[in-house]
Motif scaffolding. Sequence first.
Motif, PDB file in Angstrom:
ATOM      1  N   ILE A  58      -9.737   1.010  14.561  1.00 42.47           N
ATOM      2  CA  ILE A  58      -9.625   0.940  13.106  1.00 42.47           C
ATOM      3  C   ILE A  58      -8.825   2.162  12.669  1.00 42.47           C
ATOM      4  CG2 ILE A  58     -10.850   0.712  10.924  1.00 42.47           C
ATOM      5  CD1 ILE A  58     -13.324  -0.155  12.561  1.00 42.47           C
ATOM      6  N   VAL A  59      -7.736   1.934  11.945  1.00 47.12           N
ATOM      7  CA  VAL A  59      -6.799   3.003  11.604  1.00 47.12           C
ATOM      8  C   VAL A  59      -6.780   3.213  10.095  1.00 47.12           C
ATOM      9  CG1 VAL A  59      -4.393   3.763  11.705  1.00 47.12           C
ATOM     10  CG2 VAL A  59      -5.382   2.495  13.629  1.00 47.12           C
ATOM     11  N   GLY A  60      -6.869   4.471   9.682  1.00 47.30           N
ATOM     12  CA  GLY A  60      -6.811   4.811   8.266  1.00 47.30           C
ATOM     13  C   GLY A  60      -5.389   4.791   7.744  1.00 47.30           C
ATOM     14  N   VAL A  61      -5.180   4.127   6.631  1.00 53.02           N
ATOM     15  CA  VAL A  61      -3.848   3.938   6.056  1.00 53.02           C
ATOM     16  C   VAL A  61      -3.432   5.117   5.180  1.00 53.02           C
ATOM     17  CG1 VAL A  61      -2.558   2.482   4.420  1.00 53.02           C
ATOM     18  CG2 VAL A  61      -3.978   1.428   6.194  1.00 53.02           C
ATOM     19  N   ASN A  62      -4.402   5.829   4.618  1.00 52.91           N
ATOM     20  CA  ASN A  62      -4.098   6.885   3.647  1.00 52.91           C
ATOM     21  C   ASN A  62      -4.189   8.280   4.262  1.00 52.91           C
ATOM     22  OD1 ASN A  62      -6.065   4.704   1.921  1.00 52.91           O
ATOM     23  ND2 ASN A  62      -3.968   5.015   1.206  1.00 52.91           N
ATOM     24  N   LEU A  65      -6.528  10.545   0.376  1.00 52.35           N
ATOM     25  CA  LEU A  65      -6.682  10.119  -1.011  1.00 52.35           C
ATOM     26  C   LEU A  65      -6.134   8.706  -1.161  1.00 52.35           C
ATOM     27  CD1 LEU A  65      -5.499  13.357  -2.884  1.00 52.35           C
ATOM     28  CD2 LEU A  65      -7.859  12.616  -2.490  1.00 52.35           C
ATOM     29  N   ALA A  66      -6.618   7.992  -2.174  1.00 57.40           N
ATOM     30  CA  ALA A  66      -6.263   6.582  -2.332  1.00 57.40           C
ATOM     31  C   ALA A  66      -4.796   6.359  -2.655  1.00 57.40           C
ATOM     32  CB  ALA A  66      -7.135   5.955  -3.422  1.00 57.40           C
ATOM     33  N   ASN A  67      -4.099   7.388  -3.138  1.00 56.06           N
ATOM     34  CA  ASN A  67      -2.694   7.219  -3.537  1.00 56.06           C
ATOM     35  C   ASN A  67      -1.729   7.878  -2.560  1.00 56.06           C
ATOM     36  OD1 ASN A  67      -3.438   9.825  -4.148  1.00 56.06           O
ATOM     37  ND2 ASN A  67      -2.387   9.904  -6.129  1.00 56.06           N
ATOM     38  N   THR A  68      -2.143   8.045  -1.296  1.00 51.34           N
ATOM     39  CA  THR A  68      -1.311   8.722  -0.304  1.00 51.34           C
ATOM     40  C   THR A  68      -1.156   7.860   0.944  1.00 51.34           C
ATOM     41  OG1 THR A  68      -3.231   9.845   0.664  1.00 51.34           O
ATOM     42  CG2 THR A  68      -2.051  11.000  -1.109  1.00 51.34           C
ATOM     43  N   THR A  69      -0.248   8.291   1.832  1.00 53.57           N
ATOM     44  CA  THR A  69       0.033   7.557   3.065  1.00 53.57           C
ATOM     45  C   THR A  69      -0.230   8.432   4.280  1.00 53.57           C
ATOM     46  OG1 THR A  69       1.771   6.291   1.942  1.00 53.57           O
ATOM     47  CG2 THR A  69       1.804   6.284   4.349  1.00 53.57           C
ATOM     48  N   ASN A  70      -0.925   7.900   5.252  1.00 50.75           N
ATOM     49  CA  ASN A  70      -1.138   8.571   6.535  1.00 50.75           C
ATOM     50  C   ASN A  70       0.228   8.854   7.168  1.00 50.75           C
ATOM     51  OD1 ASN A  70      -1.665   9.241   9.217  1.00 50.75           O
ATOM     52  ND2 ASN A  70      -2.996   7.487   9.608  1.00 50.75           N
ATOM     53  N   PRO A  71       0.585  10.122   7.417  1.00 51.33           N
ATOM     54  CA  PRO A  71       1.935  10.432   7.903  1.00 51.33           C
ATOM     55  C   PRO A  71       2.215   9.957   9.326  1.00 51.33           C
ATOM     56  CG  PRO A  71       0.590  12.414   7.876  1.00 51.33           C
ATOM     57  CD  PRO A  71      -0.209  11.343   7.184  1.00 51.33           C
ATOM     58  N   THR A  91      -8.869  -6.771  17.214  1.00 51.42           N
ATOM     59  CA  THR A  91      -8.397  -5.666  18.048  1.00 51.42           C
ATOM     60  C   THR A  91      -7.975  -4.481  17.198  1.00 51.42           C
ATOM     61  OG1 THR A  91      -7.667  -7.222  19.742  1.00 51.42           O
ATOM     62  CG2 THR A  91      -6.736  -5.006  19.833  1.00 51.42           C
ATOM     63  N   VAL A  92      -7.301  -4.742  16.081  1.00 52.81           N
ATOM     64  CA  VAL A  92      -6.861  -3.681  15.168  1.00 52.81           C
ATOM     65  C   VAL A  92      -7.287  -4.036  13.749  1.00 52.81           C
ATOM     66  CG1 VAL A  92      -4.917  -2.337  14.286  1.00 52.81           C
ATOM     67  CG2 VAL A  92      -4.838  -3.266  16.624  1.00 52.81           C
ATOM     68  N   SER A  93      -7.974  -3.119  13.094  1.00 54.65           N
ATOM     69  CA  SER A  93      -8.305  -3.239  11.675  1.00 54.65           C
ATOM     70  C   SER A  93      -7.806  -1.989  10.959  1.00 54.65           C
ATOM     71  CB  SER A  93      -9.817  -3.386  11.475  1.00 54.65           C
ATOM     72  OG  SER A  93     -10.319  -4.529  12.124  1.00 54.65           O
ATOM     73  N   LEU A  94      -7.866  -2.012   9.643  1.00 59.24           N
ATOM     74  CA  LEU A  94      -7.411  -0.889   8.827  1.00 59.24           C
ATOM     75  C   LEU A  94      -8.520  -0.462   7.876  1.00 59.24           C
ATOM     76  CD1 LEU A  94      -3.900  -2.315   7.840  1.00 59.24           C
ATOM     77  CD2 LEU A  94      -4.418  -0.765   9.738  1.00 59.24           C
ATOM     78  N   TYR A  95      -8.487   0.813   7.484  1.00 57.64           N
ATOM     79  CA  TYR A  95      -9.368   1.234   6.398  1.00 57.64           C
ATOM     80  C   TYR A  95      -8.579   2.031   5.378  1.00 57.64           C
ATOM     81  CZ  TYR A  95     -10.177   6.153   7.977  1.00 57.64           C
ATOM     82  OH  TYR A  95     -10.060   7.485   8.312  1.00 57.64           O
ATOM     83  N   VAL A  96      -9.041   1.981   4.132  1.00 57.02           N
ATOM     84  CA  VAL A  96      -8.339   2.653   3.037  1.00 57.02           C
ATOM     85  C   VAL A  96      -9.318   3.498   2.231  1.00 57.02           C
ATOM     86  CG1 VAL A  96      -6.502   0.948   2.834  1.00 57.02           C
ATOM     87  CG2 VAL A  96      -8.613   0.610   1.542  1.00 57.02           C
TER      88      VAL A  96
END
Length: 268
Positions: A58-62, A65-71, A91-96
Amino acid sequence: MRTVSGITGLFLASLLLICGSPAYAAPSPGEGVQSLLGNDISWPQCNTAFPTGQAFAIVGVNNGLANTTNPCLAEQLRWAEDSAGHPGRPTVSLYVNTANPGAAGSWWPEEDEYPAGREVHNPYGPCEDGDFGKACAYMYGFAKAYDDAHHRGVSNPGSYFWWLDVETENSWSGTDKEANRAVLEGMTDFFHSIGAQVGIYSTGRQWDQIVGPVSSSSNLYVLPSWLAGSRSASGAALACADAPLTGGGTVALTQFVSRGFDYNHSCP
């Protein structure tokens, strides 16, 4: 999400440079059956070693903060795609990250459109300038989910399971739990609109503090729960029997931390 400390991250990165170890070297959880466990990572693991041997990821997208992007989202998604697989989990999920910043935010909606020109059906509408209640909170959540799906570098966002990370360390109204709930409902409605599945990550204490009880009329009511807070693999397995975050949901995942990494147990 629980994260690796800066000291631990620097130590691991230095060790890799000295020893020439594989880029994704990481310790095992030390207990439980690793081949059945998943891992979650995000921006704190950028430029550090990633876990290995995970069944699902599970990979964090941010970027916190809710208005940012994981570099390093692209790199972490490539890592996640090498997961071994688990019969009960994607196999792959995301979290925000989620939040309800209200007037303190860098942006707040003033109408029921997002993006410009796309009218959104708002169950609490209309959202108007100066409104920090449920109507505009719903639009804020809808907009942040739209951005997560379309502006963070996620390909085919409708194919993923998206977890909403609900924690007290982000900005929430301390007096209006209904507005906090509306943010999450807006996010859920957007993700459902693109065909994606949605769940909620939190602890019972934090959920009660931010949102509280959810009625059966809410789209959050039947969402699965990912419960944080266990201290071991065995504790995470037992936590599958804990109450879900919402009355109509079930506990799908439980999380524990070992040697600086997040591990996740898939509940039956």
